[in-house]
Design a protein around this motif. Sequence first.
Motif, PDB file in Angstrom:
ATOM      1  N   MET A 135       6.383   5.553 -16.142  1.00  0.00           N
ATOM      2  CA  MET A 135       6.478   6.799 -16.712  1.00  0.00           C
ATOM      3  C   MET A 135       6.622   7.068 -17.917  1.00  0.00           C
ATOM      4  SD  MET A 135      10.562   8.417 -16.156  1.00  0.00           S
ATOM      5  CE  MET A 135      10.432   8.273 -14.355  1.00  0.00           C
ATOM      6  N   LYS A 136       6.827   6.083 -18.624  1.00  0.00           N
ATOM      7  CA  LYS A 136       6.399   5.787 -20.290  1.00  0.00           C
ATOM      8  C   LYS A 136       4.891   5.959 -20.516  1.00  0.00           C
ATOM      9  CE  LYS A 136       6.680   2.662 -24.152  1.00  0.00           C
ATOM     10  NZ  LYS A 136       7.007   1.461 -24.493  1.00  0.00           N
ATOM     11  N   TYR A 137       4.003   5.201 -19.649  1.00  0.00           N
ATOM     12  CA  TYR A 137       2.785   5.035 -19.935  1.00  0.00           C
ATOM     13  C   TYR A 137       2.104   6.523 -19.540  1.00  0.00           C
ATOM     14  CZ  TYR A 137       3.431  -0.104 -20.154  1.00  0.00           C
ATOM     15  OH  TYR A 137       3.781  -1.235 -20.573  1.00  0.00           O
ATOM     16  N   SER A 138       2.650   7.150 -18.670  1.00  0.00           N
ATOM     17  CA  SER A 138       2.092   8.333 -18.069  1.00  0.00           C
ATOM     18  C   SER A 138       2.255   9.425 -19.223  1.00  0.00           C
ATOM     19  CB  SER A 138       2.966   8.876 -16.789  1.00  0.00           C
ATOM     20  OG  SER A 138       2.615   8.063 -15.278  1.00  0.00           O
ATOM     21  N   ARG A 139       3.503   9.456 -19.812  1.00  0.00           N
ATOM     22  CA  ARG A 139       3.446  10.253 -20.839  1.00  0.00           C
ATOM     23  C   ARG A 139       2.500  10.184 -21.936  1.00  0.00           C
ATOM     24  NH1 ARG A 139       9.414   9.596 -19.970  1.00  0.00           N
ATOM     25  NH2 ARG A 139       9.645   7.948 -21.488  1.00  0.00           N
ATOM     26  N   LEU A 140       2.240   8.905 -22.181  1.00  0.00           N
ATOM     27  CA  LEU A 140       1.311   8.665 -23.397  1.00  0.00           C
ATOM     28  C   LEU A 140      -0.181   8.902 -22.884  1.00  0.00           C
ATOM     29  CD1 LEU A 140       2.667   4.961 -24.438  1.00  0.00           C
ATOM     30  CD2 LEU A 140       2.730   7.097 -25.895  1.00  0.00           C
ATOM     31  N   HIS A 191       0.750  -1.272   0.001  1.00  0.00           N
ATOM     32  CA  HIS A 191       0.138   0.046  -0.093  1.00  0.00           C
ATOM     33  C   HIS A 191       0.776   1.137  -0.121  1.00  0.00           C
ATOM     34  CE1 HIS A 191      -3.247  -2.655   1.056  1.00  0.00           C
ATOM     35  NE2 HIS A 191      -4.240  -1.531   0.660  1.00  0.00           N
ATOM     36  N   LYS A 192       1.923   1.121   0.724  1.00  0.00           N
ATOM     37  CA  LYS A 192       2.953   2.404   0.658  1.00  0.00           C
ATOM     38  C   LYS A 192       3.567   2.542  -0.693  1.00  0.00           C
ATOM     39  CE  LYS A 192       4.219   2.291   5.555  1.00  0.00           C
ATOM     40  NZ  LYS A 192       5.287   2.263   6.614  1.00  0.00           N
ATOM     41  N   LYS A 193       3.941   1.388  -1.383  1.00  0.00           N
ATOM     42  CA  LYS A 193       4.521   1.564  -2.581  1.00  0.00           C
ATOM     43  C   LYS A 193       3.526   2.182  -3.552  1.00  0.00           C
ATOM     44  CE  LYS A 193       7.716   0.775  -5.663  1.00  0.00           C
ATOM     45  NZ  LYS A 193       9.168   1.546  -5.706  1.00  0.00           N
ATOM     46  N   ALA A 194       2.124   1.702  -3.575  1.00  0.00           N
ATOM     47  CA  ALA A 194       0.998   2.101  -4.594  1.00  0.00           C
ATOM     48  C   ALA A 194       0.844   3.495  -4.353  1.00  0.00           C
ATOM     49  CB  ALA A 194      -0.186   1.267  -4.107  1.00  0.00           C
ATOM     50  N   ALA A 240       1.224   8.821  -6.354  1.00  0.00           N
ATOM     51  CA  ALA A 240       1.713  10.441  -6.147  1.00  0.00           C
ATOM     52  C   ALA A 240       2.665  10.986  -7.195  1.00  0.00           C
ATOM     53  CB  ALA A 240       2.274  10.944  -4.798  1.00  0.00           C
ATOM     54  N   LEU A 241       3.256  10.134  -7.782  1.00  0.00           N
ATOM     55  CA  LEU A 241       4.246  10.294  -8.857  1.00  0.00           C
ATOM     56  C   LEU A 241       3.462  10.410 -10.317  1.00  0.00           C
ATOM     57  CD1 LEU A 241       7.469   8.269  -8.237  1.00  0.00           C
ATOM     58  CD2 LEU A 241       6.865  10.768  -7.922  1.00  0.00           C
ATOM     59  N   HIS A 242       2.205   9.493 -10.252  1.00  0.00           N
ATOM     60  CA  HIS A 242       1.671   9.552 -11.579  1.00  0.00           C
ATOM     61  C   HIS A 242       0.059   9.450 -11.104  1.00  0.00           C
ATOM     62  CE1 HIS A 242       5.487   8.051 -13.089  1.00  0.00           C
ATOM     63  NE2 HIS A 242       5.547   7.153 -12.318  1.00  0.00           N
ATOM     64  N   PRO A 243      -0.453  10.713 -11.120  1.00  0.00           N
ATOM     65  CA  PRO A 243      -1.936  10.843 -10.335  1.00  0.00           C
ATOM     66  C   PRO A 243      -3.019  10.399 -11.503  1.00  0.00           C
ATOM     67  CG  PRO A 243      -0.795  12.932 -11.010  1.00  0.00           C
ATOM     68  CD  PRO A 243       0.288  11.934 -10.884  1.00  0.00           C
TER      69      PRO A 243
END
Length: 490
Positions: A471-476, A382-385, A390-393
Amino acid sequence: MRFSLITHIIQVSFLCFFFGSCDNMQKTSREYTYFGGEIVNPNTNYVILYKGNGVNDTIQLDKNNRFLHKIDGIEDGLYFFRHNPESQIVLLEKGDSILIRLNTLEFDESLVFTGHGARKNNFLIDMYLQNEVEREKLRRSELQLSPAYFIRKQDSLLRSKLNAYEKLTNKRSLSDLAKKTTYASIMFDYYTRHELYFHNRYGIGGLDSAKDLPKSFFKYRSEVNFNDEELKRLYSYNRYLNYYFTNSSLIDYNNELSHYKGKTGSTVYKLDLVDSLVQNPYIKNNLLRRVTTNFLLESKNDNSSKKVLNHYLSVSSNQKSQRELKKLYRAISRLRPNNTLPEQEIIAANGEIVKLSTLFNKPITALYFWSMDRKDHYIKAHKKASYLNALHPEIDFIAINTDDEQTKNWLKTIKRHHYNLGKEYEFKYPKCSTDELAIYNRNKVILVNQDGKIINAMADLFSSKLEKQLMKYSRLASIENKKSYSIVKK
């Protein structure tokens, strides 16, 4: 009269249970064996006792969450007892009257045995917990030690445990089976650390890359019996065999490149190695199953998976496991990228039953899974998720509990930890759903797009690769959002 005697036995047993161990009572020649105890914060109203041969005893808890089970004509040996969703081993022998007490909130850590036969079992659980802590410490830092320092450290830990073993055997008259099992619980974990150290430090380079290892590093291997019927259910024994065959197959594989090619070939080689060295059906089939399962879960190619599965089927004799692995192969084939994720029914924190596909409201949804039997894992998960979210809202992170018959305890857990109830669900049919989604790895993450098409069904929550993928998917996703906004604006 008979009823009074039984009542008296129960009362005496529970008095011993609450006010001290009865292990130092004079041993009797009882024909019966008793297994009982108390479950604090029970998850279900029963405990299951089984020996792995298909024979299970379901023991009901009374209104005080206690139970007592009488066993006639017991076969001495290691048994499993299970209180969903967790299990542990217990060494039962004729004449034992063993009582347990545990709190489900800290299952292994709170487990205590009392009664005749308790000391050997308390020793086993103490070694189990101590080994878990030491193995985690090993993974964090000690695998980087030089061989000389590693050996010195492990030999020091071994001496301490052997001293504890000597105290146990000097104070109590243990059977040969109890002595063998408690001793093995120490030694096989010691052996496993050597295998783990070798695998982590030298990997597929094999012995040729391990020139700094002393020649005596693997001297213990000559003492190992791969077919030990009495130890076949001991955790440390099975863990050692898994690491041994991984390392041994890697070492030998380097000399057999003409016959075995790539990861598929090395896995086939490992199956052959197990088949050639292990005769005990129980041990052999468990090892074969584990090797094949791991390959299927990691394979990205159906043809390679089919080849390994077919080879497994040719050397395995366990028909139940064969059916299960065929089912796993079919499930994984359906989870390839661009396929639609199989629909599942899930339960929301408010009690509503919904379809899994209704949760895919963002360009990308990340599904991760957890069980209450591993508190350390679900807290870290849960902490990791939360960190990744938070990095990829723009990516939705959904937690799904996989436990069976645990709705009340699941709700207590997520509320106690103040998790976002809108992002917490549990499977309505856990066994069916975990099979269809091939959830064998606790760290598994499934990434899907808004249409329910699979992006990656075999991601690892704690892998650095996942962070790069996100990170890649977030940009897409960001690009797609901008396109959608432009179209709406026009």
